[in-house]
Write a protein that holds these residues in place. Structure first.
Motif, PDB file in Angstrom:
ATOM      1  N   GLN A 135       0.825  -1.202   0.000  1.00 45.82           N
ATOM      2  CA  GLN A 135       0.000   0.000   0.000  1.00 45.82           C
ATOM      3  C   GLN A 135       0.865   1.260   0.000  1.00 45.82           C
ATOM      4  OE1 GLN A 135      -3.294   0.238  -0.472  1.00 45.82           O
ATOM      5  NE2 GLN A 135      -3.184  -1.997  -0.770  1.00 45.82           N
ATOM      6  N   GLU A 136       1.972   1.214   0.717  1.00 44.96           N
ATOM      7  CA  GLU A 136       2.879   2.368   0.738  1.00 44.96           C
ATOM      8  C   GLU A 136       3.476   2.604  -0.644  1.00 44.96           C
ATOM      9  OE1 GLU A 136       5.750   1.971   3.846  1.00 44.96           O
ATOM     10  OE2 GLU A 136       4.242   1.927   5.441  1.00 44.96           O
ATOM     11  N   LEU A 137       3.772   1.522  -1.376  1.00 44.32           N
ATOM     12  CA  LEU A 137       4.270   1.677  -2.739  1.00 44.32           C
ATOM     13  C   LEU A 137       3.189   2.272  -3.634  1.00 44.32           C
ATOM     14  CD1 LEU A 137       6.291   1.266  -5.024  1.00 44.32           C
ATOM     15  CD2 LEU A 137       5.495  -1.113  -5.205  1.00 44.32           C
ATOM     16  N   ARG A 138       1.965   1.792  -3.491  1.00 43.19           N
ATOM     17  CA  ARG A 138       0.867   2.341  -4.286  1.00 43.19           C
ATOM     18  C   ARG A 138       0.722   3.844  -4.058  1.00 43.19           C
ATOM     19  NH1 ARG A 138      -2.506  -1.354  -6.627  1.00 43.19           N
ATOM     20  NH2 ARG A 138      -2.379  -3.515  -5.873  1.00 43.19           N
ATOM     21  N   ALA A 139       0.900   4.265  -2.820  1.00 44.22           N
ATOM     22  CA  ALA A 139       0.754   5.684  -2.482  1.00 44.22           C
ATOM     23  C   ALA A 139       1.835   6.536  -3.143  1.00 44.22           C
ATOM     24  CB  ALA A 139       0.796   5.869  -0.966  1.00 44.22           C
ATOM     25  N   GLU A 140       2.999   5.922  -3.426  1.00 46.20           N
ATOM     26  CA  GLU A 140       4.108   6.666  -4.029  1.00 46.20           C
ATOM     27  C   GLU A 140       4.030   6.725  -5.554  1.00 46.20           C
ATOM     28  OE1 GLU A 140       6.352   8.426  -2.615  1.00 46.20           O
ATOM     29  OE2 GLU A 140       6.021   7.852  -0.518  1.00 46.20           O
ATOM     30  N   LEU A 141       3.261   5.823  -6.157  1.00 42.26           N
ATOM     31  CA  LEU A 141       3.242   5.748  -7.613  1.00 42.26           C
ATOM     32  C   LEU A 141       2.778   7.031  -8.307  1.00 42.26           C
ATOM     33  CD1 LEU A 141       1.999   2.080  -8.205  1.00 42.26           C
ATOM     34  CD2 LEU A 141       4.319   2.987  -8.415  1.00 42.26           C
ATOM     35  N   PRO A 142       1.731   7.730  -7.809  1.00 37.98           N
ATOM     36  CA  PRO A 142       1.299   8.936  -8.524  1.00 37.98           C
ATOM     37  C   PRO A 142       2.379  10.007  -8.627  1.00 37.98           C
ATOM     38  CG  PRO A 142      -0.412   8.192  -7.033  1.00 37.98           C
ATOM     39  CD  PRO A 142       0.804   7.388  -6.719  1.00 37.98           C
ATOM     40  N   ALA A 143       3.175  10.185  -7.578  1.00 37.19           N
ATOM     41  CA  ALA A 143       4.232  11.207  -7.605  1.00 37.19           C
ATOM     42  C   ALA A 143       5.402  10.772  -8.474  1.00 37.19           C
ATOM     43  CB  ALA A 143       4.721  11.500  -6.185  1.00 37.19           C
ATOM     44  N   ARG A 174      11.881   7.470  -3.978  1.00 36.97           N
ATOM     45  CA  ARG A 174      10.867   6.990  -3.047  1.00 36.97           C
ATOM     46  C   ARG A 174      10.328   5.624  -3.491  1.00 36.97           C
ATOM     47  NH1 ARG A 174      10.890   7.313   1.291  1.00 36.97           N
ATOM     48  NH2 ARG A 174       8.664   6.813   1.470  1.00 36.97           N
ATOM     49  N   ILE A 175      10.131   5.474  -4.805  1.00 42.91           N
ATOM     50  CA  ILE A 175       9.631   4.199  -5.314  1.00 42.91           C
ATOM     51  C   ILE A 175      10.656   3.099  -5.068  1.00 42.91           C
ATOM     52  CG2 ILE A 175       9.052   2.945  -7.431  1.00 42.91           C
ATOM     53  CD1 ILE A 175       7.671   5.500  -8.417  1.00 42.91           C
ATOM     54  N   ALA A 176      11.940   3.400  -5.325  1.00 49.26           N
ATOM     55  CA  ALA A 176      12.994   2.410  -5.090  1.00 49.26           C
ATOM     56  C   ALA A 176      13.035   2.011  -3.622  1.00 49.26           C
ATOM     57  CB  ALA A 176      14.349   2.971  -5.527  1.00 49.26           C
ATOM     58  N   ASP A 177      12.842   2.987  -2.736  1.00 49.94           N
ATOM     59  CA  ASP A 177      12.856   2.707  -1.305  1.00 49.94           C
ATOM     60  C   ASP A 177      11.718   1.764  -0.924  1.00 49.94           C
ATOM     61  OD1 ASP A 177      13.972   3.378   1.398  1.00 49.94           O
ATOM     62  OD2 ASP A 177      11.942   4.114   1.715  1.00 49.94           O
ATOM     63  N   GLU A 178      10.534   2.013  -1.464  1.00 49.08           N
ATOM     64  CA  GLU A 178       9.384   1.177  -1.133  1.00 49.08           C
ATOM     65  C   GLU A 178       9.506  -0.223  -1.737  1.00 49.08           C
ATOM     66  OE1 GLU A 178       7.376   1.881   1.078  1.00 49.08           O
ATOM     67  OE2 GLU A 178       7.662   4.032   1.302  1.00 49.08           O
ATOM     68  N   VAL A 179      10.021  -0.312  -2.958  1.00 46.01           N
ATOM     69  CA  VAL A 179      10.235  -1.626  -3.566  1.00 46.01           C
ATOM     70  C   VAL A 179      11.262  -2.409  -2.744  1.00 46.01           C
ATOM     71  CG1 VAL A 179      11.133  -2.854  -5.589  1.00 46.01           C
ATOM     72  CG2 VAL A 179       9.549  -0.952  -5.886  1.00 46.01           C
ATOM     73  N   GLY A 180      12.301  -1.711  -2.271  1.00 49.79           N
ATOM     74  CA  GLY A 180      13.288  -2.357  -1.411  1.00 49.79           C
ATOM     75  C   GLY A 180      12.654  -2.906  -0.148  1.00 49.79           C
ATOM     76  N   ASP A 181      11.747  -2.143   0.445  1.00 51.69           N
ATOM     77  CA  ASP A 181      11.047  -2.611   1.649  1.00 51.69           C
ATOM     78  C   ASP A 181      10.240  -3.879   1.364  1.00 51.69           C
ATOM     79  OD1 ASP A 181      12.060  -0.525   3.104  1.00 51.69           O
ATOM     80  OD2 ASP A 181      10.241   0.704   3.019  1.00 51.69           O
ATOM     81  N   ILE A 182       9.595  -3.912   0.198  1.00 54.79           N
ATOM     82  CA  ILE A 182       8.798  -5.079  -0.166  1.00 54.79           C
ATOM     83  C   ILE A 182       9.690  -6.310  -0.316  1.00 54.79           C
ATOM     84  CG2 ILE A 182       7.436  -6.106  -2.043  1.00 54.79           C
ATOM     85  CD1 ILE A 182       6.126  -3.368  -2.426  1.00 54.79           C
ATOM     86  N   LEU A 183      10.808  -6.145  -1.024  1.00 51.18           N
ATOM     87  CA  LEU A 183      11.723  -7.268  -1.206  1.00 51.18           C
ATOM     88  C   LEU A 183      12.270  -7.762   0.129  1.00 51.18           C
ATOM     89  CD1 LEU A 183      13.669  -6.041  -4.360  1.00 51.18           C
ATOM     90  CD2 LEU A 183      12.055  -7.935  -4.242  1.00 51.18           C
ATOM     91  N   PHE A 184      12.553  -6.818   1.035  1.00 50.63           N
ATOM     92  CA  PHE A 184      13.075  -7.190   2.348  1.00 50.63           C
ATOM     93  C   PHE A 184      12.040  -8.005   3.123  1.00 50.63           C
ATOM     94  CE2 PHE A 184      14.248  -6.613   6.781  1.00 50.63           C
ATOM     95  CZ  PHE A 184      15.629  -6.772   6.746  1.00 50.63           C
ATOM     96  N   VAL A 185      10.794  -7.573   3.062  1.00 47.13           N
ATOM     97  CA  VAL A 185       9.739  -8.301   3.760  1.00 47.13           C
ATOM     98  C   VAL A 185       9.535  -9.682   3.142  1.00 47.13           C
ATOM     99  CG1 VAL A 185       7.289  -8.333   4.353  1.00 47.13           C
ATOM    100  CG2 VAL A 185       8.583  -6.213   4.562  1.00 47.13           C
ATOM    101  N   VAL A 186       9.618  -9.780   1.815  1.00 47.50           N
ATOM    102  CA  VAL A 186       9.463 -11.080   1.155  1.00 47.50           C
ATOM    103  C   VAL A 186      10.580 -12.028   1.582  1.00 47.50           C
ATOM    104  CG1 VAL A 186       9.549 -12.264  -1.071  1.00 47.50           C
ATOM    105  CG2 VAL A 186       8.153 -10.211  -0.812  1.00 47.50           C
ATOM    106  N   ALA A 187      11.806 -11.514   1.677  1.00 49.62           N
ATOM    107  CA  ALA A 187      12.913 -12.346   2.153  1.00 49.62           C
ATOM    108  C   ALA A 187      12.649 -12.807   3.577  1.00 49.62           C
ATOM    109  CB  ALA A 187      14.224 -11.569   2.072  1.00 49.62           C
ATOM    110  N   ASN A 188      12.103 -11.913   4.385  1.00 47.70           N
ATOM    111  CA  ASN A 188      11.771 -12.252   5.769  1.00 47.70           C
ATOM    112  C   ASN A 188      10.671 -13.307   5.816  1.00 47.70           C
ATOM    113  OD1 ASN A 188      11.980 -12.076   8.527  1.00 47.70           O
ATOM    114  ND2 ASN A 188      11.415  -9.917   8.643  1.00 47.70           N
ATOM    115  N   LEU A 189       9.703 -13.195   4.916  1.00 48.70           N
ATOM    116  CA  LEU A 189       8.622 -14.180   4.850  1.00 48.70           C
ATOM    117  C   LEU A 189       9.175 -15.563   4.514  1.00 48.70           C
ATOM    118  CD1 LEU A 189       5.595 -14.898   4.814  1.00 48.70           C
ATOM    119  CD2 LEU A 189       5.559 -14.212   2.402  1.00 48.70           C
ATOM    120  N   ALA A 190      10.101 -15.611   3.554  1.00 47.37           N
ATOM    121  CA  ALA A 190      10.717 -16.887   3.193  1.00 47.37           C
ATOM    122  C   ALA A 190      11.421 -17.499   4.406  1.00 47.37           C
ATOM    123  CB  ALA A 190      11.704 -16.692   2.043  1.00 47.37           C
ATOM    124  N   ARG A 191      12.171 -16.675   5.125  1.00 41.78           N
ATOM    125  CA  ARG A 191      12.848 -17.167   6.330  1.00 41.78           C
ATOM    126  C   ARG A 191      11.844 -17.705   7.334  1.00 41.78           C
ATOM    127  NH1 ARG A 191      13.099 -15.463  11.312  1.00 41.78           N
ATOM    128  NH2 ARG A 191      12.049 -13.532  10.756  1.00 41.78           N
TER     129      ARG A 191
END
Length: 264
Positions: A179-187, A192-209
């Motif tokens: 949702q945070e990434l979606r909020a950044e897309l219009p601007a 900011r988009i790279a930061d949010e995508v990075g957060d998503i990838l980090f969480v996905v890695a955490n989910l795998a663990r």
């Protein structure tokens, strides 16, 4: 060079000859730790590829030899600087394995699985302290693949209680980050988009663990699946006299669905 020489001694002699300042190989003479390090990483991946592909014993043997040569290479360069030699490397890892496995080489009471894990972690903590490393996350190599490093960082944090209770909670965090990434897309701010995508990838890695999965292995499997299916799409289109560049998205999607249904 006589084959009567023990294999490791022969390999060390070959390496020294390659690095000889007068009669050695010009390429090998000018290498250093920084220039050889990428080859070391590459050879480790090639071992993993050989295992994933079968393994074929001959191929695995050859790839392990290439990886061993990298260790010998680094040891030779260290020896030239008066730091240590190959024997010192072998001795150090032998001592470390003995320290970390008291249930095998020492205390019989430590054979309990829980005690084994506790002692392993305690010994690793002592080793980090001896190297002057402090902090829960110290010692996690920065050169690891990013997904692997993310999983290792969160595993370390989890050891001190900084973790979600369940995979379901990680999924909730993933939805929040999405949702945070979606909020950044219009601007459309790239940073900011790279930061949010990075957060998503980090969480996905955490989910795998959290699910006891290796994020690199799961992504590698997904890459292989995508490759199989896309190649099937190309084959389907070729049967129609088309290439992907000539086909519409709808046609490619139809071929993709067919590939999925076929079990690819």
């Amino acid at each position: 060079m006589p084959d009567a020489i023990p294999p490791i001694a022969r390999l060390l002699t070959i390496m020294a000859a390659l690095r000889d300042k007068t009669s050695g190989c010009p390429w090998d003479q000018v290498q250093d730790f920084a220039t050889i390090a990428p080859y070391t990483v590459e050879e480790a991946y090639e071992v993993a590829d050989a295992i994933a592909a079968g393994p074929d014993p001959a191929t695995l043997r050859d790839e392990l030899g290439d990886l061993l040569f990298q260790v010998v290479y680094h040891a030779q360069m260290a020896s030239e600087r008066g730091w240590f030699g190959f024997d010192d490397v072998a001795q150090a890892i032998s001592q470390k394995m003995i320290r970390r496995h008291p249930h095998v080489f020492g205390d019989a009471a430590a054979r309990d699985a829980g005690m084994q894990t506790a002692e392993w972690e305690a010994e690793k903590a002592r080793e980090r302290a001896a190297r002057g490393e402090s902090g829960t996350l110290s010692g996690v190599a920065t050169t690891l693949p990013a997904l692997t490093r993310a999983a290792k960082l969160t595993k370390r944090a989890a050891r001190v209680g900084f973790d979600w209770d369940s995979a379901e909670q990680v999924l909730e965090k993933l939805e929040e980050e999405t949702q945070e990434l979606r909020a950044e897309l219009p601007a459309a701010d790239p940073a900011r988009i790279a930061d949010e995508v990075g957060d998503i990838l980090f969480v996905v890695a955490n989910l795998a663990r959290k699910l006891d999965l290796d994020p690199e292995a799961t992504l590698a499997a997904a890459n292989a699946k995508f490759t199989r299916r896309f190649q099937s799409v190309e084959n389907t289109l070729a049967g129609q006299g088309k290439s992907p560049a000539d086909a519409t998205l709808a046609e490619m999607e139809e071929a993709w669905v067919q590939a999925k249904k076929s079990g690819l």
